[in-house]
Design an enzyme around this catalytic site. Structure first.
Site, PDB file in Angstrom:
ATOM      1  N   SER A 226       0.853  -1.196   0.000  1.00  0.00           N
ATOM      2  CA  SER A 226       0.000   0.000   0.000  1.00  0.00           C
ATOM      3  C   SER A 226       0.882   1.236   0.000  1.00  0.00           C
ATOM      4  CB  SER A 226      -0.866   0.022   1.260  1.00  0.00           C
ATOM      5  OG  SER A 226      -0.056   0.276   2.393  1.00  0.00           O
ATOM      6  N   ASP A 227       0.390   2.328  -0.564  1.00  0.00           N
ATOM      7  CA  ASP A 227       1.042   3.599  -0.272  1.00  0.00           C
ATOM      8  C   ASP A 227       0.882   3.812   1.238  1.00  0.00           C
ATOM      9  OD1 ASP A 227       2.333   5.999  -0.296  1.00  0.00           O
ATOM     10  OD2 ASP A 227       1.184   6.865  -1.949  1.00  0.00           O
ATOM     11  N   TRP A 228       1.708   4.678   1.791  1.00  0.00           N
ATOM     12  CA  TRP A 228       1.803   4.785   3.256  1.00  0.00           C
ATOM     13  C   TRP A 228       0.472   5.243   3.881  1.00  0.00           C
ATOM     14  CZ3 TRP A 228       5.319   2.422   1.195  1.00  0.00           C
ATOM     15  CH2 TRP A 228       6.479   2.004   1.838  1.00  0.00           C
ATOM     16  N   GLY A 229      -0.202   4.293   4.504  1.00  0.00           N
ATOM     17  CA  GLY A 229      -1.477   4.612   5.154  1.00  0.00           C
ATOM     18  C   GLY A 229      -2.676   4.497   4.233  1.00  0.00           C
ATOM     19  N   ALA A 230      -2.517   3.875   3.057  1.00  0.00           N
ATOM     20  CA  ALA A 230      -3.600   3.878   2.066  1.00  0.00           C
ATOM     21  C   ALA A 230      -4.657   2.802   2.298  1.00  0.00           C
ATOM     22  CB  ALA A 230      -3.023   3.712   0.661  1.00  0.00           C
TER      23      ALA A 230
END
Ligand code: BGC
Length: 752
Positions: A226-230
């Site tokens: 995932s993108d960071w926190g996505a």
């Protein structure tokens, strides 16, 4: 132990745990089974990795800052992104990093996107080829990549939740191919999903993107992070094909996975599959990391400067460039001393750059410097202005180092306008008024409006060129290197001209991609709009002549290919590199839902030529190169008929046009009923003979309709084009019905 055995030996909790990060940059280890942790770091144009022992994830080691994506894209040279990738791979390995978070290939839908400086292009073909080179380079050094941000993350405004609403054809033709090419050609170890939603579903749980396209259609065999926190719904995400959550939610989402398996809402086999995919890469990465790494900072700095040289785009030159020894030159603008060479956000590298002034001193140039305007804000100081204008008047040449301050352009936000700071535009205009040899050097991550463009002699665009920017500028300005960059995006005259001007960035909830496939040059060409500088444009200190453009055959079969040849000669006195560009035009005339684009880039090659040297370039075209994406059949489709192959120096400087016939025969499905217009039936080979025969039989009736002077024959023809069988029955009554219903049956049979 094999990966399969490892997975079988893990507890449910351990498996869920392996699907999220241990901290900001590491995956988790399972010591009892010897499963190592690996480290990932940004990317894409330099190593941003946390210092050992530091508690702050943004406390990064010093590293080499290569040119950002906007600049390397201008090289039009996948061999160059490959070299850069290899250097980054060596640096990553030497610094204990196993996966580099890049390349970033989102499409430049609007010049306003705050992160365009990291991205390659408005054109998916160019972006895909450059990304494949980059990935290949990094991975050749035993370090993985994470191509990002998958997908349709083309703005920063509300990027965490915004829904990119895109029609099927546009998604496939514009927003997916860069990922597709990179996956098929270079097999990135990982893919990073984006934050946003695509057609209503978060990218982090989008089965269509993560599984149907990425794995099933393109054959991706690494893992998705995932993108960071996505992550939105973690359980849905794992089921849809998102394997690794980064940076990890401190166990919150791991527990949801465990609970879902226990409740039977997530099949444990699906979790096992995710863990298997992660471990396949983790073990490979850890294994390769054991090999010694050699990394030479000085050599990489030289490479950064070399790449910047290859990427600078000479946009205009009435003769002030190259500068000549003995000329009295003044450098104006704070960017001469403190260049802007990278953007803000996750790609920001901890380094220092060599400026044009540093390089001028090193190379003993006859140059003076006046600051004129500051580098970090829009502030006008009349005394500084006067100093700059006076110095420009006194000099033989004035070189103004302009650019966007950090606060104008960064990850996290989109630009509100497309202008340089007013103080810079003002000073450029005032200097140009007193000095005909005015040169503007631009340090921006994206196009800016250039109201002074016609008043200055030369414009050199460096984009954000990395820590070697000053050395590259020095070589290009003083003619020790020959500019060979080309614009990877259109530079419009005004923001209002851009394709999604009315829809960008949307209402904060939805970004409607209403311009469809008309992105970048596809839009400006379709509207025949004047632009400041077109896609593919870039000048040189030498000239290039094209001759003998030819196809290996006039016709391409449905399963065939055609070779395109052209000879290019350096007709000037300086060695240089030409970027030969190949565009394809669909001239079949068949109707295209969503509209036909005038031309699309399908090939490019950069060729280095000594003065007088010539070289034959070849390209291979296949039916896919002639195709558009058809939402009717959910696949790529090329209509049989005429195509044009255009070869040129830029999208608006085509030097040869070749005619090609495509002999494919697959026809798109056609649904026929009593409301299908005659024009549609006449345009389709299967139904046209039936209609034509009926028209001949009824020629007299048609004459009667058109011959009473009610309307001109042209209008009559158009009206007939839209006429349907139902209309004809309405007009003609039972007799017409008796004739037309059997014809309708025949038409339906013909398209079965
Ligand atoms: C960015 C990614 C980056 C990640 C880690 C995110 O905010 O969108 O591009 O790789 O942070 O720094």
């Amino acid at each position: 132990m094999t990966v399969q055995e490892l997975v079988a030996s893990l507890t449910l909790e351990e498996k869920a745990g392996l699907c999220s990060g241990a901290d900001f940059w590491h995956t988790k280890a399972v010591e009892r089974l010897g499963i190592p942790a690996i480290k990932v770091s940004d990317g894409p144009h330099g190593l941003r990795t946390q210092k050992e022992g530091s508690a702050n994830p943004n406390d990064s080691i010093e590293a080499v800052c290569f040119p950002a994506g906007c600049a390397t894209a201008a090289s039009f040279d996948p061999a160059l992104t490959r070299r850069m990738g290899a250097a980054l791979g060596r640096e990553a390995r030497a610094s204990g990093v196993q996966i580099l978070l890049g390349p970033a290939v989102n499409i430049k839908r609007s010049p306003l996107c705050g992160r365009n400086f990291e991205y390659y292009s408005e054109d998916p073909y160019l972006a895909g080829e450059l990304a494949a080179g980059f990935i290949d380079g990094v991975q050749s050094e035993g370090v993985g990549t994470s191509i990002k941000h998958f997908a349709a993350n083309d703005q920063e405004t509300r990027r965490l939740s915004c829904n990119s609403r895109i029609d099927e054809r546009t998604l496939h033709e514009i927003y997916l191919p860069a990922f597709e090419t990179a996956v098929k050609k270079a097999q990135p170890w990982t893919v990073m999903c984006s934050y946003n939603r695509v057609n209503g579903t978060y990218a982090s749980e989008n089965e269509f993107l993560l599984t149907d396209m990425l794995r099933n259609a393109w054959g991706f065999d690494g893992f998705v992070m995932s993108d960071w926190g996505a992550v939105n719904d973690r359980v849905k995400g794992v089921a849809a094909g998102l394997e690794l959550e980064m940076p990890g939610s401190g166990g919150v989402n791991d527990r949801k996975l465990v609970a879902a398996v226990q409740a039977g809402t997530l099949d444990e086999a699906v979790l096992d599959r995710a863990v298997t995919r992660i471990l396949n890469i983790v073990l490979r990465a850890a294994d390769l990391a054991r090999q010694p790494a050699v990394f030479d900072r000085t050599a990489d700095h030289r490479l950064a400067a070399e790449l910047a040289k290859q990427s600078g785009v000479l946009l205009r030159n009435l003769g002030a460039l190259p500068l000549r020894k003995g000329q009295k030159v003044v450098y104006i603008g704070a960017y001469a001393d403190r260049p802007r060479y990278q953007g803000g956000g996750s790609s920001h590298v901890n380094t220092a750059a060599v400026s044009a002034m540093d390089a001028a001193v090193m190379n003993d140039r006859r140059v003076t410097y006046v600051e004129g305007f500051p580098a970090d804000r829009d502030q006008r100081d009349e005394e500084e202005f006067l100093r700059a204008v006076t110095a420009a008047e006194d000099a033989d040449v004035a070189v103004i180092f302009a650019g966007l301050p950090d606060s104008f352009e960064s990850e996290g936000g989109d630009r509100k306008h497309m202008r340089l700071p007013d103080c810079q535009n003002n000073l450029i205009a005032r200097v140009a008024a007193v000095q005909k040899n005015t040169v503007v050097v631009l340090h921006t991550g994206a196009p800016v409006e250039c109201p002074w463009a016609d008043d200055v002699s030369s414009v050199l665009c460096m984009y954000l060129a990395g820590e070697g920017v000053g050395e590259a500028e020095d070589a290009l300005l003083w003619g020790e290197a020959n500019p060979c960059g080309r614009l990877p995006e259109t530079w419009p005259l005004r923001l209002e001209d851009t394709p999604c001007y009315l829809d960008f960035p949307g209402d904060g909830v939805t970004a409607d991609y209403r311009e469809g496939v008309y992105v970048g040059y596809r839009w400006y060409d379709a509207r025949k709009m004047p632009v400041r500088w077109p896609f593919g444009h870039g000048l040189s200190y030498t000239g290039y002549v094209y001759r003998d453009a030819a196809l290996s055959a006039d016709t391409m079969a449905a399963d065939g290919s055609v070779t395109v040849r052209v000879t290019v000669k350096n007709s000037g006195a300086m060695a240089g590199a030409e970027v030969v560009q190949l565009y394809v035009t669909d001239a079949t005339g068949t109707p295209v839902p969503g509209g036909r684009v005038p031309q699309a880039l399908r090939g490019f090659q950069k060729v280095f030529l000594e003065p007088g040297e010539e070289q034959e370039i070849t390209f291979t075209l296949t039916p896919r190169d002639l195709s558009r994406y058809s939402a009717e059949i959910h696949d790529w489709y090329a209509a049989p008929g005429k195509y044009e192959v255009r070869i040129g120096h830029s999208s608006r400087d085509i030097r040869a046009t070749l005619k090609l016939h495509y002999a494919g025969s697959a026809a798109l499905p056609l649904a026929v009923d009593e409301t299908t217009p005659l024009g549609v039936l006449l345009a389709d080979e299967r139904t046209a003979p039936i209609i034509r025969a009926a028209m001949q039989a009824n020629a007299k009736a048609a004459e009667n309709g058109g011959g009473d002077g009610l309307m001109p024959p042209e209008a009559m023809a158009q009206m007939l084009d839209g006429l349907t069988i139902r209309n004809m029955i309405n007009f003609g009554g039972p007799e017409a019905e008796a004739n037309l219903l059997p014809m309708l049956d025949a038409l339906k049979k013909a398209v079965e």
